[in-house]
Design a protein around this motif. Sequence first.
Motif, short mmCIF file in Angstrom:
data_model
loop_
_atom_site.label_atom_id
_atom_site.label_comp_id
_atom_site.label_asym_id
_atom_site.label_seq_id
_atom_site.Cartn_x
_atom_site.Cartn_y
_atom_site.Cartn_z
N ALA A 137 0.85 -1.19 0.00
CA ALA A 137 0.00 0.00 0.00
C ALA A 137 0.88 1.24 0.00
CB ALA A 137 -0.89 -0.02 1.24
N ASP A 138 0.26 2.41 0.10
CA ASP A 138 1.01 3.67 0.18
C ASP A 138 2.07 3.59 1.27
OD1 ASP A 138 -0.46 4.85 -1.75
OD2 ASP A 138 -1.37 6.39 -0.46
N GLU A 166 4.49 1.57 1.63
CA GLU A 166 4.97 0.23 2.00
C GLU A 166 5.92 -0.34 0.94
OE1 GLU A 166 1.26 -1.47 4.67
OE2 GLU A 166 1.57 -2.28 2.65
N VAL A 167 6.70 -1.32 1.38
CA VAL A 167 7.48 -2.13 0.44
C VAL A 167 7.04 -3.59 0.58
CG1 VAL A 167 9.51 -0.62 0.40
CG2 VAL A 167 9.36 -2.41 2.13
N LEU A 168 7.16 -4.33 -0.50
CA LEU A 168 6.90 -5.78 -0.43
C LEU A 168 8.26 -6.48 -0.36
CD1 LEU A 168 4.71 -8.03 -0.64
CD2 LEU A 168 5.37 -8.23 -3.04
N VAL A 169 8.43 -7.30 0.68
CA VAL A 169 9.71 -8.00 0.87
C VAL A 169 9.52 -9.48 0.58
CG1 VAL A 169 11.53 -8.55 2.54
CG2 VAL A 169 10.38 -6.33 2.66
N GLU A 170 10.41 -10.04 -0.24
CA GLU A 170 10.47 -11.49 -0.40
C GLU A 170 11.33 -12.00 0.76
OE1 GLU A 170 12.25 -12.93 -4.00
OE2 GLU A 170 11.81 -15.01 -3.48
N VAL A 171 10.70 -12.74 1.66
CA VAL A 171 11.37 -13.08 2.92
C VAL A 171 12.42 -14.17 2.69
CG1 VAL A 171 11.00 -13.96 5.27
CG2 VAL A 171 9.29 -12.46 4.21
N LYS A 172 13.63 -13.92 3.20
CA LYS A 172 14.71 -14.91 3.15
C LYS A 172 14.89 -15.61 4.48
CE LYS A 172 16.22 -14.13 -1.06
NZ LYS A 172 16.00 -15.16 -2.10
N ALA A 173 14.53 -14.93 5.57
CA ALA A 173 14.66 -15.53 6.89
C ALA A 173 13.73 -14.82 7.86
CB ALA A 173 16.10 -15.43 7.40
N ALA A 174 13.12 -15.60 8.76
CA ALA A 174 12.22 -15.03 9.77
C ALA A 174 12.46 -15.79 11.07
CB ALA A 174 10.77 -15.15 9.32
N ALA A 231 10.83 -6.73 -3.25
CA ALA A 231 10.28 -7.26 -4.51
C ALA A 231 9.40 -6.24 -5.22
CB ALA A 231 9.45 -8.52 -4.21
N GLU A 232 8.84 -5.30 -4.47
CA GLU A 232 7.98 -4.26 -5.06
C GLU A 232 8.03 -3.05 -4.15
OE1 GLU A 232 3.76 -4.88 -6.15
OE2 GLU A 232 4.31 -7.00 -6.33
N ILE A 233 7.83 -1.89 -4.77
CA ILE A 233 7.83 -0.63 -4.01
C ILE A 233 6.43 -0.05 -4.12
CG2 ILE A 233 8.80 1.70 -3.92
CD1 ILE A 233 11.07 -0.14 -3.50
N GLY A 234 5.82 0.29 -2.97
CA GLY A 234 4.49 0.90 -2.99
C GLY A 234 4.56 2.38 -3.34
N PRO A 235 3.38 2.99 -3.60
CA PRO A 235 3.35 4.42 -3.94
C PRO A 235 3.96 5.27 -2.82
CG PRO A 235 1.17 3.40 -4.20
CD PRO A 235 2.04 2.38 -3.56
N GLY A 236 4.71 6.28 -3.21
CA GLY A 236 5.21 7.27 -2.24
C GLY A 236 6.47 6.85 -1.50
N VAL A 237 7.02 5.69 -1.83
CA VAL A 237 8.23 5.25 -1.09
C VAL A 237 9.48 5.78 -1.78
CG1 VAL A 237 9.62 3.26 -0.40
CG2 VAL A 237 7.12 3.18 -0.20
N ARG A 238 10.36 6.42 -1.02
CA ARG A 238 11.65 6.90 -1.53
C ARG A 238 12.76 6.17 -0.78
NH1 ARG A 238 8.93 8.77 -4.50
NH2 ARG A 238 7.94 10.79 -4.78
N ALA A 252 7.69 1.25 4.84
CA ALA A 252 9.11 1.39 4.47
C ALA A 252 9.96 1.84 5.66
CB ALA A 252 9.24 2.38 3.31
N ASP A 253 9.34 2.47 6.67
CA ASP A 253 10.14 2.87 7.84
C ASP A 253 10.32 1.72 8.83
OD1 ASP A 253 7.65 2.77 8.99
OD2 ASP A 253 7.60 4.88 9.60
#
Length: 288
Positions: A7-8, A10-18, A53-60, A86-87
């Motif tokens: 969403a606005d 936000e970033v989408l992360v492809e998880v490598k470890a949790a 993996a993806e950048i949401g609107p408004g993310v710098r 993103a923060d």
Amino acid sequence: MPRPVPADGEVLVEVKAAGINPGEAMIRRGALHDRWPATFPSGQGSDLAGVIAEIGPGVRGFNVGDEVIGFSERRSSQAEYVAVPADQVTAKPAGVPWEVAGSLFVAGTTAYAAVRAVQLRPGDTVAVAGAAGGVGTVAVQLAVRAGATVLGIAGPVNDDWLTAHGVIPVNYGDGLADRLRAAAPSGRVDAFLDFFGGGYVQLAVEELGVEPGRVDTIIDFPAIERFGVLGAGNADASDIAVVAELAGLVADGALEVPIARVFGLDDVRAAYTELEKRHTRGKLVLRP
Ligand SMILES: NC(=O)c1ccc[n+]([C@@H]2O[C@H](COP(=O)([O-])OP(=O)(O)OC[C@H]3O[C@@H](n4cnc5c(N)ncnc54)[C@H](OP(=O)(O)O)[C@@H]3O)[C@@H](O)[C@H]2O)c1
């Protein structure tokens, strides 16, 4: 689950470890319902590291392909993809392994908050219960860095690890208060960190005579009211800047996060079964 859409902001992360944490199992059982209510079906997990993996609107400030460490506040990190503000992500230093990066948030920020709360000064002696667990392994190293003498309460199996990290191991069991005093260079314990519960706060205040304002527990919540001790934990340092600082220490070789075992995401049940034995050294981690 469908792949989340960022969403606005936000970033989408492809998880490598949790990483996994005991609190997640307690929440799932309903044991912490007053503090952290759960409704089902629910995802699970706060710790994460992965690749954007993806950048949401408004993310710098971030690009697709960036390697990041971060956290979810929506119990959603144990997945192949997770969308987070993103923060709540920071660049993963190249030298930090995925398993460690994906374990830093809960245990790291909790250790950071607890050590900060008891205000260690050079010359202090601090005792740490649960010294070899996820939170404890980080906390004892931060306490050593603060200049304190650190007494690490754990079983004999952890004596060597603790000693190698500048900690004096003291095994739990009968006569613990006397053995802690004997191990302290001044004969006195000045501060106490309880990462295990089950009476350590009472031992600290009543048997060792530690000032309540220098005792912190992250698990014995009734003792906070009963003894007037501190309850600083994850929520008090739940900040991406703290994660970045800890990651920097790892990259510099100044902080070790031992990884006890790595599980595939499909083996999440086995991972928690292992964690709930309460004898993990360091962290258990899921790798999607
Ligand atoms: N409030 C918060 O913000 C917050 C955040 C994170 C965690 N927590 C809570 O803090 C606790 C610790 O979390 P964690 O992730 O560090 O757990 P963990 O990794 O499962 O801790 C395991 C450690 O506990 C030690 N241990 C076992 N029996 C003990 C005993 N009788 N006395 C002292 N230590 C003993 C074990 O040492 P041996 O193998 O040598 O026995 C092991 O190294 C959990 O209860 C968790 O729910 C709270």
